[in-house]
Every structure is written in C-alpha cells, then in structure tokens.
Design a protein around this motif. Sequence first.
Motif, PDB file in Angstrom:
ATOM      1  N   SER A 227      -4.698  -0.012  -8.838  1.00 44.57           N
ATOM      2  CA  SER A 227      -4.841   1.290  -9.202  1.00 44.57           C
ATOM      3  C   SER A 227      -4.309   1.949 -10.797  1.00 44.57           C
ATOM      4  O   SER A 227      -3.172   1.853 -11.025  1.00 44.57           O
ATOM      5  N   PRO A 228      -5.045   1.281 -11.929  1.00 39.55           N
ATOM      6  CA  PRO A 228      -4.800   1.839 -13.100  1.00 39.55           C
ATOM      7  C   PRO A 228      -4.250   3.652 -13.319  1.00 39.55           C
ATOM      8  O   PRO A 228      -3.609   3.934 -13.827  1.00 39.55           O
ATOM      9  N   GLU A 229      -5.121   3.672 -12.372  1.00 43.06           N
ATOM     10  CA  GLU A 229      -4.188   5.812 -12.112  1.00 43.06           C
ATOM     11  C   GLU A 229      -3.772   5.572 -12.358  1.00 43.06           C
ATOM     12  O   GLU A 229      -2.235   6.713 -12.202  1.00 43.06           O
ATOM     13  N   THR A 230      -2.833   5.214 -10.452  1.00 42.59           N
ATOM     14  CA  THR A 230      -1.229   5.004 -10.224  1.00 42.59           C
ATOM     15  C   THR A 230      -0.776   4.651 -11.747  1.00 42.59           C
ATOM     16  O   THR A 230       0.387   5.094 -12.108  1.00 42.59           O
TER      17      THR A 230
ATOM     18  N   ASN B  79       0.479  -1.469  -0.325  1.00 39.04           N
ATOM     19  CA  ASN B  79       0.019   0.146  -0.042  1.00 39.04           C
ATOM     20  C   ASN B  79       0.676   1.597  -0.332  1.00 39.04           C
ATOM     21  O   ASN B  79       0.667   1.968  -0.045  1.00 39.04           O
ATOM     22  N   LYS B  80       2.429   1.208  -0.063  1.00 36.02           N
ATOM     23  CA  LYS B  80       2.718   2.092  -0.624  1.00 36.02           C
ATOM     24  C   LYS B  80       3.827   2.121  -1.619  1.00 36.02           C
ATOM     25  O   LYS B  80       4.207   0.922  -1.677  1.00 36.02           O
ATOM     26  N   ILE B  81       4.131   3.287  -2.205  1.00 36.59           N
ATOM     27  CA  ILE B  81       5.085   3.072  -3.003  1.00 36.59           C
ATOM     28  C   ILE B  81       6.106   3.868  -2.640  1.00 36.59           C
ATOM     29  O   ILE B  81       6.296   5.236  -2.697  1.00 36.59           O
ATOM     30  N   SER B  82       8.106   3.778  -3.439  1.00 36.32           N
ATOM     31  CA  SER B  82       8.660   4.652  -2.841  1.00 36.32           C
ATOM     32  C   SER B  82       9.108   4.763  -4.397  1.00 36.32           C
ATOM     33  O   SER B  82       9.306   4.418  -5.272  1.00 36.32           O
TER      34      SER B  82
END
Length: 380
Positions: free
Chosen positions: A353-356, A297-300
């Motif tokens: 999610s496609p938006e990400t 649930n996190k992105i760097s």
Amino acid sequence: MDIKDLRKEINQIDGQLLKLFLKRMNASAQIVKYKIQNELPVFDRGREREVLNRVAELAGTEMEAYSNRLFNTLLDLSRAYQNQFIPHNSRLVQDIQAATCELTQPFPSKANVACQGTEGSYSQQAGDKLFSLPKLLFFSDFEGVFQAVEKGLCEYGILPVENSLAGTVIPVYDLMEKYKFYIVRSIRLRINHTVQAKKGVTLGDIHEIVSHEQAIRQCSEFLKSHPHIKVTLFSNTAAAAKYVADSDRTDLAAISSEACAKLYNLDVLSDQIQNRDNNYTRFICISKNMKIYPGANKISLMLALPHKPGSLYTLLAKFSALGFNLTKLESRPMPGKDFEFLFYFDFEASIYSPETGNLLSELDRSLEKFMFLGSYSEVF
Ligand SMILES: C=C(O[C@@H]1C=C(C(=O)O)C=C[C@H]1O)C(=O)O
C-alpha cells in the motif's frame, strides 16, 4: 458567568485557533517547497528547538508544560504535512518495489540454509518445515548464522527470536544491529521438551541434566520439582542430547526434542515437561538480499528514536492512524551508548500500500538510525 457563556467563548477561541492552525500549516507547506528546491531535509532539529524555547518563555511557568505538549504536537503535524509534498520515490521504496517485482518466483524449496546447533535441533525442524529440500549447515552460535548469510556462504539463515513461555531470545536481537540482513519468512513451531538418557536408565538415576538455557527456562517447574538434579547449561538442546549419547554416564540426562532422542538412540524418561502445553517458538528466516515473497503481510523495523519525551508515543500514533497492528515491540540498549535504546518493531501491514511506503520513507528520512528488516509472511 454561566457555563453556556464560557462554552460560547471556547467555541470562538477554537475558531480562531483553527484559522491560525490552517495558516501555520500553509506556511509550513511553503517552507517544504523551498526545502525540496534546495534539497534540504524536512526535519530541522535546531529550528524546532528555537520554536519550543520561544514558546516556553512566552507561556509562563504555569502553562509551560502544557504549551510544550501542544507545540510538540503542532511540530509533528507540520512535519507530517511537509512529508506529503516530498516525492515518494525514495531509495528505500525503490528497493522494496524491486524486491517485490521479482515475485514471480515462489518461496524456494531448495537452498543452503545456516542453522545454530547440530543435527536434530529445533532450528533444523524449522528449516525442514520452511524448505522442502534444505541443505542445512550447522554453526555453534547465532553469530555464525548471521556471518554465513552475510558472507554469502548460505542463502538463508534460521534464528529463534521468541518463545511463548520464556520470552525473547535476547542474543539474537543484539546481533541484529551488527549484521545487514532481511527477514523473508517466519515460522511458529510447537516445542515439546522431553527428558532423555541412555537406554535402560530411569528418572530416579538422574543427578544431572544438560540443556540450552531457553529450554531450561521453559521447563523450570519440572526442574523445581526435582531439586536434587543439577542443571548444566549447554550451547543447544541437540548438542546436549549428543553429549549424553557420547557419555558413559547413567546419571546424566538431556532436555531435548523427541526427534533428538530418536536420532541419538536415547530413551525418553519424561515427555512434555515444559511449563505449559502450548509452548511455541518463533523463528525468522533471513537472507542477505531483500526478497518479498507473495502473501507478505508483516513488516519488521529497527530504529533509534530521538531522546525526548513523546517520541515513541508519536511513532505509535502513526502506526495507529494507519491501522497497523503491532505484534512485537522490543527495546535493546545500543552498544557503546549509555542508556540509548534501539527499538525493534513487528507489525501487520501491507507493504504494497502507498501509505506504508510513505511512512517508511518518512521514517527513513527523519530518523538518525532506521533499518527496514523486511516484509514477509508467517507459517505455522
Ligand atoms: C516548518 C519547518 O519544518 C519543520 C517544522 C517546523 C515547524 O513546524 O515549526 C520546524 C522545523 C522543521 O522540523 C521549518 O523548517 O521551519
């Protein structure tokens, strides 16, 4: 003229502006079709400079700065619109999907794990919490951990990145640019520092304390209240405890964990000496290959932004528009480049999610330097 008339005029102007805006966006959509056919990138720096210079000349001195801001926003919207037409099967999105597909496997319990320090270090505690049966290999510095993972000597590596009292672990951020790796998990560990010395020694006997600089920073108030004690920096807290255990001196102590005191048979002279009780360190667990485990649930990200006004603001606006919650923003000077900075971002977002995916592809395509550092979950 009264205000009502003036507002009527503004409404009319807005109507004209909107019509022209829609016309401009439509022209931009035609241009991107040409770009797709001819495999050209969306962003055209030269053309944008031409647009902005032309507008600056036409606007006149008084309105130049305002017009510049307006047209920068228009260019940004135009690029964002064009990006929507680009098929989003970028290499990055494909890699992310492949890394996510393998997710029938949960996070492993056994692995070869590289840590900085020696037996008893906080990195070891993080490793023991992340993996139930880790085989830990110790390296004297952070670079050793990155190298072990990059060369494939260890499947995973553990590195401290920030502490709630002392802040960012800067050397780790500086090494991130040099090595290719992915974050697969992070962990928040409560840190309790103690003063420890040879059996029978009391706090009054101590004239020198050894420890890692992060621990020293986290215990600065304790050290200030004992000004006669000399402070000596050590490569890490566990190595400092071992040094005290191996020495014959009865005026020497280490700041280290309780686990280290037990491991090296030392007495705890003073417990919980950190400036505040809630002292946490965040560690990242890195791997050579991209792996996205269930629950991520996190992105760097790490990236360089163009050196022009508003570029950080524009990026943050994109995060905000998608509802991403920023949990860290760090900037570090780029090696060899005077006052050019790399930005490091952590944010909460769903990689599924496609938006990400669209945003990551857009950034990957449009920025000169862009690194996706992984998507993962944090454990406590
Ligand atoms: C519309 C174009 O694409 C982008 C958007 C621009 C604009 O809106 O004026 C200019 C340059 C490109 O970065 C183009 O290439 O002309």
